[in-house]
Write a protein that holds these residues in place. Sequence first.
Motif, mmCIF file in Angstrom:
data_model
loop_
_atom_site.group_PDB
_atom_site.id
_atom_site.type_symbol
_atom_site.label_atom_id
_atom_site.label_comp_id
_atom_site.label_asym_id
_atom_site.label_seq_id
_atom_site.Cartn_x
_atom_site.Cartn_y
_atom_site.Cartn_z
ATOM 1 N N GLU A 91 11.242 7.939 -18.461
ATOM 2 C CA GLU A 91 11.517 8.382 -17.096
ATOM 3 C C GLU A 91 12.959 8.072 -16.717
ATOM 4 O O GLU A 91 13.630 8.884 -16.058
ATOM 5 C CB GLU A 91 10.549 7.725 -16.108
ATOM 6 C CG GLU A 91 9.127 8.250 -16.227
ATOM 7 C CD GLU A 91 8.124 7.443 -15.406
ATOM 8 O OE1 GLU A 91 8.500 6.390 -14.838
ATOM 9 O OE2 GLU A 91 6.957 7.859 -15.338
ATOM 10 N N ALA A 92 13.449 6.915 -17.142
ATOM 11 C CA ALA A 92 14.846 6.549 -16.863
ATOM 12 C C ALA A 92 15.798 7.517 -17.562
ATOM 13 O O ALA A 92 16.826 7.904 -16.990
ATOM 14 C CB ALA A 92 15.114 5.111 -17.304
ATOM 15 N N VAL A 93 15.456 7.912 -18.794
ATOM 16 C CA VAL A 93 16.295 8.866 -19.527
ATOM 17 C C VAL A 93 16.324 10.201 -18.788
ATOM 18 O O VAL A 93 17.389 10.801 -18.613
ATOM 19 C CB VAL A 93 15.788 9.050 -20.977
ATOM 20 C CG1 VAL A 93 16.422 10.259 -21.635
ATOM 21 C CG2 VAL A 93 16.051 7.805 -21.803
ATOM 22 N N VAL A 94 15.171 10.665 -18.328
ATOM 23 C CA VAL A 94 15.108 11.932 -17.590
ATOM 24 C C VAL A 94 15.918 11.830 -16.299
ATOM 25 O O VAL A 94 16.700 12.733 -15.961
ATOM 26 C CB VAL A 94 13.637 12.316 -17.283
ATOM 27 C CG1 VAL A 94 13.556 13.442 -16.268
ATOM 28 C CG2 VAL A 94 12.914 12.691 -18.563
ATOM 29 N N GLU A 95 15.753 10.716 -15.587
ATOM 30 C CA GLU A 95 16.474 10.515 -14.326
ATOM 31 C C GLU A 95 17.985 10.488 -14.567
ATOM 32 O O GLU A 95 18.757 11.121 -13.845
ATOM 33 C CB GLU A 95 16.027 9.204 -13.685
ATOM 34 C CG GLU A 95 16.667 8.907 -12.353
ATOM 35 C CD GLU A 95 16.169 7.601 -11.760
ATOM 36 O OE1 GLU A 95 17.014 6.849 -11.242
ATOM 37 O OE2 GLU A 95 14.959 7.343 -11.811
ATOM 38 N N LYS A 96 18.406 9.788 -15.606
ATOM 39 C CA LYS A 96 19.838 9.704 -15.899
ATOM 40 C C LYS A 96 20.377 11.051 -16.381
ATOM 41 O O LYS A 96 21.502 11.416 -16.052
ATOM 42 C CB LYS A 96 20.112 8.600 -16.908
ATOM 43 C CG LYS A 96 19.928 7.220 -16.283
ATOM 44 C CD LYS A 96 20.179 6.088 -17.243
ATOM 45 C CE LYS A 96 19.912 4.777 -16.522
ATOM 46 N NZ LYS A 96 20.149 3.635 -17.361
ATOM 47 N N SER A 97 19.565 11.779 -17.121
ATOM 48 C CA SER A 97 19.982 13.119 -17.547
ATOM 49 C C SER A 97 20.169 14.027 -16.332
ATOM 50 O O SER A 97 21.132 14.796 -16.263
ATOM 51 C CB SER A 97 18.956 13.727 -18.501
ATOM 52 O OG SER A 97 18.889 12.984 -19.698
#
Length: 128
Positions: free
Chosen positions: A50-56
């Motif tokens: 989820e953090a990766v998606v948010e940062k993307s």
Amino acid sequence: GSNSVIGLIEQILEDSVKLEKETSASESQAQVGYEDFVLQSNAVIKSLQEAVVEKSDSIAAAKTDSAQAASDHESAVAELESLEQYKADLHSQCNFILKNFDIRQRARMQEMEAIQSAKAILSGAASA
């Protein structure tokens, strides 16, 4: 002697049953520990994904904002260049007007004097 052999066999069987129970209990605890580990690991993996998606998404938004800012900057620079050209045009027009003001003022004064003379002549001619 057979009692001691049977007693020994019974003792071995009891120890064996006890060891089997302990091993089963230990295995159950290990299984519970493993399941907890898997649940915690899955939760950590999910939060990291989820953090990766948010940062993307944040990166994509930042790139969009950057592109918009670059476009706005280019528009502002183009408008400033246009205004600078307009200012230069106005400046040359003002310089022309200022440069020729005295000449034009003298010409107007001469015209006014000529009109006054013509009026005086016509007034004198009319009365004569």
